[in-house]
Design an enzyme around this catalytic site. Sequence first.
Site, PDB file in Angstrom:
ATOM      1  CG  HIS A   1      -0.803   5.635   4.955  1.00  0.00           C
ATOM      2  ND1 HIS A   1      -0.961   5.322   6.284  1.00  0.00           N
ATOM      3  CD2 HIS A   1      -1.526   4.720   4.271  1.00  0.00           C
ATOM      4  CE1 HIS A   1      -1.734   4.253   6.404  1.00  0.00           C
ATOM      5  NE2 HIS A   1      -2.099   3.873   5.195  1.00  0.00           N
TER       6      HIS A   1
ATOM      7  CG  ASN B   1       0.316  -4.831   7.039  1.00  0.00           C
ATOM      8  OD1 ASN B   1       1.056  -5.633   7.607  1.00  0.00           O
ATOM      9  ND2 ASN B   1      -0.869  -5.161   6.568  1.00  0.00           N
TER      10      ASN B   1
ATOM     11  CB  ALA C   1      -0.903  -0.009   1.226  1.00  0.00           C
TER      12      ALA C   1
HETATM   13  N1  LIG Z   1       1.559  -4.735   2.964  1.00  0.00           N
HETATM   14  C1  LIG Z   1       0.452  -4.144   2.547  1.00  0.00           C
HETATM   15  O1  LIG Z   1       0.474  -3.016   2.104  1.00  0.00           O
HETATM   16  C2  LIG Z   1      -0.837  -4.909   2.589  1.00  0.00           C
HETATM   17  C3  LIG Z   1      -1.964  -4.460   1.849  1.00  0.00           C
HETATM   18  C4  LIG Z   1      -3.143  -5.214   1.879  1.00  0.00           C
HETATM   19  C5  LIG Z   1      -3.195  -6.380   2.646  1.00  0.00           C
HETATM   20  N2  LIG Z   1      -2.108  -6.765   3.374  1.00  0.00           N
HETATM   21  C6  LIG Z   1      -2.147  -7.987   4.202  1.00  0.00           C
HETATM   22  O2  LIG Z   1      -2.210  -9.135   3.361  1.00  0.00           O
HETATM   23  C7  LIG Z   1      -2.884 -10.196   4.047  1.00  0.00           C
HETATM   24  C8  LIG Z   1      -3.933 -10.827   3.135  1.00  0.00           C
HETATM   25  O3  LIG Z   1      -4.908  -9.871   2.757  1.00  0.00           O
HETATM   26  P1  LIG Z   1      -6.299 -10.319   2.084  1.00  0.00           P
HETATM   27  O4  LIG Z   1      -7.043  -9.074   1.790  1.00  0.00           O
HETATM   28  O5  LIG Z   1      -6.054 -11.292   0.976  1.00  0.00           O
HETATM   29  O6  LIG Z   1      -6.976 -11.075   3.334  1.00  0.00           O
HETATM   30  P2  LIG Z   1      -8.183 -12.123   3.318  1.00  0.00           P
HETATM   31  O7  LIG Z   1      -8.732 -12.140   4.694  1.00  0.00           O
HETATM   32  O8  LIG Z   1      -9.117 -11.861   2.173  1.00  0.00           O
HETATM   33  O9  LIG Z   1      -7.489 -13.552   3.020  1.00  0.00           O
HETATM   34  C9  LIG Z   1      -6.566 -14.144   3.898  1.00  0.00           C
HETATM   35  C10 LIG Z   1      -6.659 -15.664   3.728  1.00  0.00           C
HETATM   36  O10 LIG Z   1      -5.572 -16.240   4.448  1.00  0.00           O
HETATM   37  C11 LIG Z   1      -6.058 -17.297   5.252  1.00  0.00           C
HETATM   38  N3  LIG Z   1      -5.206 -17.372   6.452  1.00  0.00           N
HETATM   39  C12 LIG Z   1      -5.134 -16.493   7.489  1.00  0.00           C
HETATM   40  N4  LIG Z   1      -4.260 -16.911   8.404  1.00  0.00           N
HETATM   41  C13 LIG Z   1      -3.767 -18.082   7.943  1.00  0.00           C
HETATM   42  C14 LIG Z   1      -2.829 -19.021   8.450  1.00  0.00           C
HETATM   43  N5  LIG Z   1      -2.237 -18.840   9.653  1.00  0.00           N
HETATM   44  N6  LIG Z   1      -2.536 -20.120   7.707  1.00  0.00           N
HETATM   45  C15 LIG Z   1      -3.159 -20.329   6.521  1.00  0.00           C
HETATM   46  N7  LIG Z   1      -4.055 -19.486   5.975  1.00  0.00           N
HETATM   47  C16 LIG Z   1      -4.365 -18.378   6.693  1.00  0.00           C
HETATM   48  C17 LIG Z   1      -7.504 -16.954   5.573  1.00  0.00           C
HETATM   49  O11 LIG Z   1      -8.264 -18.124   5.848  1.00  0.00           O
HETATM   50  C18 LIG Z   1      -7.942 -16.263   4.280  1.00  0.00           C
HETATM   51  O12 LIG Z   1      -8.488 -17.179   3.334  1.00  0.00           O
HETATM   52  C19 LIG Z   1      -3.462  -9.566   5.333  1.00  0.00           C
HETATM   53  O13 LIG Z   1      -2.636  -9.908   6.445  1.00  0.00           O
HETATM   54  C20 LIG Z   1      -3.393  -8.073   5.080  1.00  0.00           C
HETATM   55  O14 LIG Z   1      -3.193  -7.308   6.278  1.00  0.00           O
HETATM   56  C21 LIG Z   1      -0.944  -6.079   3.339  1.00  0.00           C
END
Ligand SMILES: NC(=O)c1ccc[n+]([C@@H]2O[C@H](COP(=O)([O-])OP(=O)(O)OC[C@H]3O[C@@H](n4cnc5c(N)ncnc54)[C@H](O)[C@@H]3O)[C@@H](O)[C@H]2O)c1
Length: 252
Positions: free
Chosen positions: A203, A175, A119
């Site tokens: 941000h 994050n 992001a």
């Molecule tokens: N770095 C960034 O800028 C940024 C931006 C957006 C999202 N993210 C992060 O990316 C991650 C995924 O985002 P999303 O929108 O796809 O989320 P989401 O909730 O749509 O999907 C996450 C999936 O991972 C699975 N999961 C969660 N913990 C797990 C584990 N311990 N083992 C196996 N599977 C597991 C869940 O069941 C779910 O299907 C989140 O942690 C979010 O905070 C980071």
Amino acid sequence: MMRVGLLGCGNIGHLIAAHAEGFVIAALYDQMPERARELAERSEGTAYDSFEAFAAADVDLVVEAASVGAVRTHGEAVLRAGKDFVVMSVGALADPAFLARLREAAIASGRRVYIPSGAVMGLDNLKIGRIGGIDRLMLRTTKSPASLRLELTERTLVFRGRADECVQAFPKNTNVSAAIALAAGREVEVELWADPAVDRNIHEIFAEGPFGDAYLRIRNVPSPDNPATSYLAALSILVLLRDLGEPIVVGT
Ligand SMILES: NC(=O)c1ccc[n+]([C@@H]2O[C@H](COP(=O)([O-])OP(=O)(O)OC[C@H]3O[C@@H](n4cnc5c(N)ncnc54)[C@H](O)[C@@H]3O)[C@@H](O)[C@H]2O)c1
């Protein structure tokens, strides 16, 4: 062709699978097995019910799009299994002890951990801080009170302090500050504001050092469950995967 394992089959996982070009999704794992199976049908990869079997699959690299908990629980195992590791839930790396362990695991296995810009547009060039130094680095985040689970009618400063303290108070804000701190190689001062007048997450990053000064302002569509936010994050992973195979790479 590069073979990718997908750890987490939610919003970002679906977007990566839908835009797989120049790589194949060969293995999928989710703590909810039906999600991995459903996405496997669309991507022609193999869904695994056990993490151990997933980690042993024939892939070059594992993309984590799951959760901070998934990075902490499985990160070292992915590296020890001889796979590079792309981490989206970068908040997991705000813990210095865990970061050190992950680094050791990467060195021991000769693999690498990649952190996409996600992001934070413009994250890449903050890396100059690790060589040329950054004297002042500040992140000011402004969100709607509702997204912070607060009820406020006026713009209010709800937190000021170090990023690691903010993690304790507002874990969902990790994050961005963790990514900035890792990129610049130094602590970040964090201000978190709640403002009823905003409908996006703002941000603002202030950096000052021997290079001069910089001001970045990013207005993201709110997360966590907003598809548009996931799309930006997924695009960032897709760019990273593409760059791994490119003869010419742009950006620091
Ligand atoms: N770095 C960034 O800028 C940024 C931006 C957006 C999202 N993210 C992060 O990316 C991650 C995924 O985002 P999303 O929108 O796809 O989320 P989401 O909730 O749509 O999907 C996450 C999936 O991972 C699975 N999961 C969660 N913990 C797990 C584990 N311990 N083992 C196996 N599977 C597991 C869940 O069941 C779910 O299907 C989140 O942690 C979010 O905070 C980071």
